[in-house]
Design a protein around this motif. Sequence first.
Motif, PDB file in Angstrom:
ATOM      1  N   ALA A  86     -38.135  24.168 -26.852  1.00 42.46           N
ATOM      2  CA  ALA A  86     -39.552  24.475 -26.747  1.00 42.46           C
ATOM      3  C   ALA A  86     -40.002  24.002 -25.369  1.00 42.46           C
ATOM      4  O   ALA A  86     -39.554  22.953 -24.905  1.00 42.46           O
ATOM      5  N   ALA A  87     -40.838  24.779 -24.710  1.00 44.80           N
ATOM      6  CA  ALA A  87     -41.251  24.424 -23.344  1.00 44.80           C
ATOM      7  C   ALA A  87     -42.638  24.978 -23.072  1.00 44.80           C
ATOM      8  O   ALA A  87     -43.236  25.620 -23.940  1.00 44.80           O
ATOM      9  N   CYS A  88     -43.148  24.742 -21.844  1.00 46.32           N
ATOM     10  CA  CYS A  88     -44.553  25.067 -21.559  1.00 46.32           C
ATOM     11  C   CYS A  88     -44.818  26.566 -21.551  1.00 46.32           C
ATOM     12  O   CYS A  88     -45.926  27.001 -21.836  1.00 46.32           O
ATOM     13  N   GLY A  89     -43.807  27.363 -21.194  1.00 41.36           N
ATOM     14  CA  GLY A  89     -43.985  28.811 -21.197  1.00 41.36           C
ATOM     15  C   GLY A  89     -44.659  29.353 -19.948  1.00 41.36           C
ATOM     16  O   GLY A  89     -44.844  30.566 -19.820  1.00 41.36           O
ATOM     17  N   GLN A  90     -45.041  28.478 -19.008  1.00 42.39           N
ATOM     18  CA  GLN A  90     -45.832  28.936 -17.870  1.00 42.39           C
ATOM     19  C   GLN A  90     -45.256  28.580 -16.509  1.00 42.39           C
ATOM     20  O   GLN A  90     -45.630  29.178 -15.513  1.00 42.39           O
ATOM     21  N   CYS A  91     -44.360  27.625 -16.448  1.00 43.94           N
ATOM     22  CA  CYS A  91     -43.859  27.199 -15.133  1.00 43.94           C
ATOM     23  C   CYS A  91     -42.824  28.202 -14.605  1.00 43.94           C
ATOM     24  O   CYS A  91     -42.426  29.138 -15.306  1.00 43.94           O
ATOM     25  N   VAL A  92     -42.370  28.000 -13.374  1.00 44.58           N
ATOM     26  CA  VAL A  92     -41.416  28.958 -12.788  1.00 44.58           C
ATOM     27  C   VAL A  92     -40.124  29.015 -13.586  1.00 44.58           C
ATOM     28  O   VAL A  92     -39.502  30.068 -13.705  1.00 44.58           O
ATOM     29  N   PHE A  93     -39.730  27.877 -14.154  1.00 46.43           N
ATOM     30  CA  PHE A  93     -38.476  27.864 -14.920  1.00 46.43           C
ATOM     31  C   PHE A  93     -38.635  28.634 -16.234  1.00 46.43           C
ATOM     32  O   PHE A  93     -37.778  29.432 -16.601  1.00 46.43           O
ATOM     33  N   CYS A  94     -39.741  28.387 -16.918  1.00 50.89           N
ATOM     34  CA  CYS A  94     -39.983  29.129 -18.160  1.00 50.89           C
ATOM     35  C   CYS A  94     -40.070  30.624 -17.891  1.00 50.89           C
ATOM     36  O   CYS A  94     -39.528  31.439 -18.640  1.00 50.89           O
ATOM     37  N   GLU A  95     -40.744  30.998 -16.780  1.00 48.03           N
ATOM     38  CA  GLU A  95     -40.868  32.419 -16.441  1.00 48.03           C
ATOM     39  C   GLU A  95     -39.502  33.064 -16.276  1.00 48.03           C
ATOM     40  O   GLU A  95     -39.308  34.230 -16.604  1.00 48.03           O
ATOM     41  N   LYS A 101     -35.006  23.695 -17.948  1.00 56.75           N
ATOM     42  CA  LYS A 101     -35.409  23.050 -16.695  1.00 56.75           C
ATOM     43  C   LYS A 101     -36.911  22.765 -16.639  1.00 56.75           C
ATOM     44  O   LYS A 101     -37.392  22.193 -15.662  1.00 56.75           O
ATOM     45  N   CYS A 102     -37.634  23.168 -17.650  1.00 54.26           N
ATOM     46  CA  CYS A 102     -39.078  22.933 -17.707  1.00 54.26           C
ATOM     47  C   CYS A 102     -39.331  21.441 -17.884  1.00 54.26           C
ATOM     48  O   CYS A 102     -38.643  20.764 -18.653  1.00 54.26           O
ATOM     49  N   ALA A 103     -40.345  20.930 -17.183  1.00 57.27           N
ATOM     50  CA  ALA A 103     -40.644  19.493 -17.252  1.00 57.27           C
ATOM     51  C   ALA A 103     -41.042  19.068 -18.663  1.00 57.27           C
ATOM     52  O   ALA A 103     -40.884  17.907 -19.034  1.00 57.27           O
TER      53      ALA A 103
HETATM   54 ZN   LIG Z   1     -42.164  25.399 -18.416  1.00 56.76          ZN
END
Ligand SMILES: [Zn+2]
Length: 336
Positions: A86-95, A101-103
């Motif tokens: 599960a991750a933020c869904g918005q950072c460059v890695f999630c994109e 790799k999401c923080a």
């Molecule tokens: Zn993210």
Amino acid sequence: MKAAVTQGAGRPLAITELPDPTPATGELIVRVDACGVCGSDLHLAQHVDLPGLVLGHEFCGTVEAVDPSVASEWREGARVAVFPLAACGQCVFCEAGYLSKCASAQQLGLHRPGGFAEYAALPVTSAYRLPDHLDASVGAMVEPLAVAHHALDRTPRPLDEPVLVIGGGPVGAAVALWARHRGAREVMVSDPIAHRRTLAERVGATATVDPATDDVADAFVALTGHLPGVVVECVGNPGLIQVAADVAAIDGHVTVVGVCMVDDAMSPLVALQKELSVQYVLYYRRADFEASIAALQSGALDPTPMLTGTTGFDAFAERFESLSHPTTDCKVLLTP
Ligand SMILES: [Zn+2]
Ligand SMILES: [Zn+2]
């Protein structure tokens, strides 16, 4: 619900009752149909003091409950392969699909409860539709197959190039399976354990070698006429990145998938002289998960030789424990 819960470093899993999970905003609850035991689960249970944790990140299930905010494409009864991050869904890695790799990445079965339980809560973004004709035991293989797909995806060499795989455990077998499926003309698996070599051949390795008795470089040259341009290290024991560098061809490439948790010394000179490239890999991205599901759906990839055991909760704690010792098992599944 029933769940297998850690009791602290080095202690066996306890099979206990936990409250049934309910879906938070954006979540699904799945009834776990099968969850594979991973080497990382064994490591966490043995060496990391995290009592009260529900491990397990290689799982599939059937949707049991859906938070009302979740799009109506998910209904009770739908089958799901779980992308266990599960991750933020918005950072460059999630994109880019690189959720690992999401923080704010959280792994199911580590930072939140995983699949060694009757039910698991997951964000809807972790749910991938599992084709109805696929057995749950195969659905639980999507995640380990994605690990292997990612390793090869990050190996910048022609797909048909012969590959040397160091290690015939679950990761090495999955890499051999994918390497052959992607077109590698020859795949040699090196492992000192006989049953692992047999398994490697069953999943498509064209040759195996016992590094305890044979020279791996000589064996590879005998098979292909040259040293390996691609070496994939799938064990994670100290000394094996050096072995990979020693055996690789000039201008060759080493991909390191094996997770070594201790210091490892190596002498860079050999790698320097050969101008090797080295790629370390961990996890996968969404595309690797999708590729695994597609290959299983079409029948192109058959991981069933890797499935060596299935157990319910009754025998699970002992079976889990047994995997920390020399074993003839490859992938063992809990079927809650
Ligand atoms: Zn993210
Ligand atoms: Zn794993």
